[in-house]
Design an enzyme around this catalytic site. Structure first.
Site, PDB file in Angstrom:
ATOM      1  N   LYS A 183      11.924 -14.207 -46.956  1.00  0.00           N
ATOM      2  CA  LYS A 183      12.457 -15.540 -46.726  1.00  0.00           C
ATOM      3  C   LYS A 183      11.369 -16.328 -45.989  1.00  0.00           C
ATOM      4  O   LYS A 183      11.200 -16.190 -44.777  1.00  0.00           O
ATOM      5  CB  LYS A 183      13.753 -15.469 -45.908  1.00  0.00           C
ATOM      6  N   GLY A 223      18.239 -16.930 -44.050  1.00  0.00           N
ATOM      7  CA  GLY A 223      17.737 -15.889 -43.160  1.00  0.00           C
ATOM      8  C   GLY A 223      18.862 -15.029 -42.616  1.00  0.00           C
ATOM      9  O   GLY A 223      18.724 -13.804 -42.480  1.00  0.00           O
ATOM     10  N   SER A 240      10.165 -18.698 -33.366  1.00  0.00           N
ATOM     11  CA  SER A 240      10.380 -19.031 -31.963  1.00  0.00           C
ATOM     12  C   SER A 240      11.172 -17.942 -31.248  1.00  0.00           C
ATOM     13  O   SER A 240      11.849 -17.123 -31.883  1.00  0.00           O
ATOM     14  CB  SER A 240      11.135 -20.356 -31.854  1.00  0.00           C
ATOM     15  N   GLU A 261       8.048 -11.045 -33.799  1.00  0.00           N
ATOM     16  CA  GLU A 261       6.809 -11.701 -33.383  1.00  0.00           C
ATOM     17  C   GLU A 261       7.165 -13.131 -33.017  1.00  0.00           C
ATOM     18  O   GLU A 261       7.272 -14.007 -33.884  1.00  0.00           O
ATOM     19  CB  GLU A 261       5.779 -11.672 -34.523  1.00  0.00           C
ATOM     20  N   CYS A 295       0.698 -18.986 -32.890  1.00  0.00           N
ATOM     21  CA  CYS A 295       1.377 -18.277 -31.806  1.00  0.00           C
ATOM     22  C   CYS A 295       0.367 -17.795 -30.771  1.00  0.00           C
ATOM     23  O   CYS A 295       0.719 -17.551 -29.618  1.00  0.00           O
ATOM     24  CB  CYS A 295       2.197 -17.117 -32.356  1.00  0.00           C
ATOM     25  N   THR A 296      -0.908 -17.683 -31.172  1.00  0.00           N
ATOM     26  CA  THR A 296      -1.960 -17.236 -30.254  1.00  0.00           C
ATOM     27  C   THR A 296      -2.797 -18.395 -29.709  1.00  0.00           C
ATOM     28  O   THR A 296      -3.842 -18.183 -29.098  1.00  0.00           O
ATOM     29  CB  THR A 296      -2.901 -16.242 -30.952  1.00  0.00           C
ATOM     30  N   GLU A 395       6.603 -22.908 -24.355  1.00  0.00           N
ATOM     31  CA  GLU A 395       5.653 -23.031 -25.455  1.00  0.00           C
ATOM     32  C   GLU A 395       5.915 -24.325 -26.220  1.00  0.00           C
ATOM     33  O   GLU A 395       7.002 -24.521 -26.768  1.00  0.00           O
ATOM     34  CB  GLU A 395       5.772 -21.847 -26.406  1.00  0.00           C
ATOM     35  N   ALA A 458      -6.989 -12.592 -34.684  1.00  0.00           N
ATOM     36  CA  ALA A 458      -6.837 -11.151 -34.498  1.00  0.00           C
ATOM     37  C   ALA A 458      -7.251 -10.425 -35.767  1.00  0.00           C
ATOM     38  O   ALA A 458      -6.958 -10.868 -36.870  1.00  0.00           O
ATOM     39  CB  ALA A 458      -5.381 -10.810 -34.156  1.00  0.00           C
TER      40      ALA A 458
END
Length: 508
Positions: A183, A223, A240, A261, A295-296, A395, A458
């Site tokens: 999804k 989802g 999130s 994650e 996200c990083t 964030e 990464a």
């Protein structure tokens, strides 16, 4: 862009749900994909309905029964072929990623390269899905552990990495003997359709069951079909922290497994013994890459008080050189935010910074005018703030960098750890003691801790993920594959007696 879609064999008016090779379902289009680059509609995609989802589950279950019996190295061969197809389509897919999501073309190419890299990793892994042999306390007994395929893996991915994160999960899941239902974000459906088309060709070429790879498009309710389905033992979700809480709770209620994650609030520490030139490059890319929507992304910069003014001045100078515009123009460093909702979050955060007592060093703002017609282009922000401000603890998925001072390394690490999230972290120093303190048990509490490189970016060879509100999940390399498998302990008695464990006697 229509030419790109045609070359990828995609219609811009796409109906239905993929059960693998076949597309089924609704004629009503409920998702309109709008490019943040120029505001134009890329096309329309149908939303998966309940009955269609049942068909997908049925197709996946049948595929799993066959796929799990294929030897792991032969499963790796299929993933190798998928990687080769990605190589052939790298430029096309990279361009689509850039246009639909808004990241720079080079970042789009880099994302497809991550897919290729994880395929290479998974091919090697397919010959190394090992267990261990254990010594039994009973004579003439042998114990060992092995890992079996788990079943259907549900993958829920976010818009900021519309193809790579799916591949991180899918490539590993496939070589482990699982099948996948994906999804994707409703903001980047055509990237997902392109990937599904590529994999479907590999499936068809090898005469494999079509449910090996399935795609369901839609909003949060789609989802939820995955998270609430008992037939999906593992759900890997990226997004999130708020979304992760809902997914984790729903899956846990039915005793399923999750790989989460979630949010990051990543910091870089710059010490007096850092190479400042390297540090400036690392922090600028970390803060503005993908328009701050990784996200990083580097969101907090913790600078030693003795070099604070110098670093701040260099950052302000570097920000003046940032070129913002169409991400398909390789001369630009930064493209747009994904949509106007993100722009509003960005503007609200700037207002909150001022209200909370922070100081805007580079004030930012929305960019309007010719070439910025989508209304999604913004300027990166630098703000002086303290770590305890509510807005700093939160964030914000935008190019906003908070800078703050520290006086000693222990204080710097305390600031670094002083947020709810725990994904990525970095220290810039040439001092061995500082570096080791940062990596020690009492150092960074993040899943990723780097020395003399930034927080973003990464390699797939290492396990990717973080702690605390980041969710604790691990994807990609190292031994992350174990999360996609069912672990089993085996004991074999090859004696002519039945001794019981712990020396228990039982006579009849």
């Amino acid at each position: 862009m229509k030419d790109i879609l045609n070359k990828l064999n995609i219609s811009n008016n796409h109906h239905g749900t993929s059960t693998g090779l076949n597309w089924i379902g609704q004629e009503d289009c409920e998702i309109s994909s709008k490019s943040p680059v120029d505001g134009n509609i890329i096309g329309h995609v149908g939303v998966t309905k309940g009955e269609e989802f049942k068909t997908v589950i049925s197709s996946s279950k049948e595929a799993f029964k066959k796929w799990r019996l294929v030897p792991a190295p032969k499963r790796g061969e299929i993933v190798r072929q998928f990687g080769d197809e990605l190589r052939k389509n790298k430029k096309l897919l990279g361009c689509l990623v850039s246009y639909e999501m808004g990241k720079s073309y080079q970042e789009g190419l880099g994302e497809v390269q991550e897919m290729i890299d994880i395929c290479d990793f998974a091919v090697g892994l397919s010959r190394q899905l090992s267990g261990i042999t254990l010594h039994s306390e009973r004579a003439q007994h042998r114990m060992y552990e092995q890992y079996h395929p788990l079943g259907i893996v549900g993958i829920i991915s976010a818009f900021n990495f519309p193809v790579a994160v799916w591949a991180w999960n899918a490539a590993i899941a496939w070589v482990c003997g699982n099948v996948c239902i994906w999804k994707p974000s409703e903001k980047t459906p055509f990237c997902a359709i392109a990937c599904q088309k590529i994999m479907s060709n590999v499936i068809k070429k090898n005469n494999l069951p079509e449910g090996l790879s399935c795609l369901v498009n839609g909003f949060a309710d789609v989802g939820e079909m995955i998270t609430s389905c008992d037939d999906v033992p593992l759900v890997s979700a990226t997004g999130s922290t708020e979304m992760g809480r809902k997914v984790g709770k729903k899956v846990a209620e039915r005793f399923g497994k999750t790989i989460l994650e979630l949010g990051g609030n990543n910091a870089m520490i710059i010490t007096p013994e850092a190479d400042i030139n390297i540090a400036i490059v690392g922090v600028v890319f970390g803060a503005i890459g993908t328009a701050g929507q990784r996200c990083t992304t580097t969101r907090r910069l913790i600078i030693h008080e003795s070099i604070y003014d110098d670093v701040k001045a260099k950052l302000v100078s570097a920000y003046k050189q940032i070129k913002i515009g169409n991400p398909l123009d390789e001369n630009n460093h930064m493209g747009p935010l994904i949509d106007k909702d993100s722009v509003n979050c960005y503007l609200n955060a700037i207002e909150k910074i001022v209200d909370d007592g922070g100081k805007l060093v580079v004030p930012g703002g929305v960019i309007n005018g010719a070439g910025y017609d989508s209304g999604c282009y913004v300027k990166p922000v630098i703000a002086e703030a303290t770590n305890d401000l509510n807005i700093v603890q939160t964030e914000t998925f935008a190019p906003i960098l908070y800078i703050m001072k520290y006086s000693n390394i222990s204080e710097a690490i305390e600031i670094q750890n002083g947020v709810p999230q725990g994904l990525s972290s970095s220290i810039m120093t040439n001092n061995l003691r500082e570096a080791e303190a940062f990596l020690a048990h009492s150092g960074s509490d993040c899943g990723i801790a780097n020395v003399n490189i930034g927080t973003s970016g990464a390699e797939i060879g290492g396990a990717f993920g973080g702690e605390k509100e980041t969710g604790g999940g691990r994807e990609s390399g190292s031994d992350a594959w174990k999360a996609y498998m069912r672990r089993q302990t085996n004991t074999i008695n090859f004696s002519d007696e039945l001794p019981l464990a712990q020396g228990i006697k039982f006579d009849i």
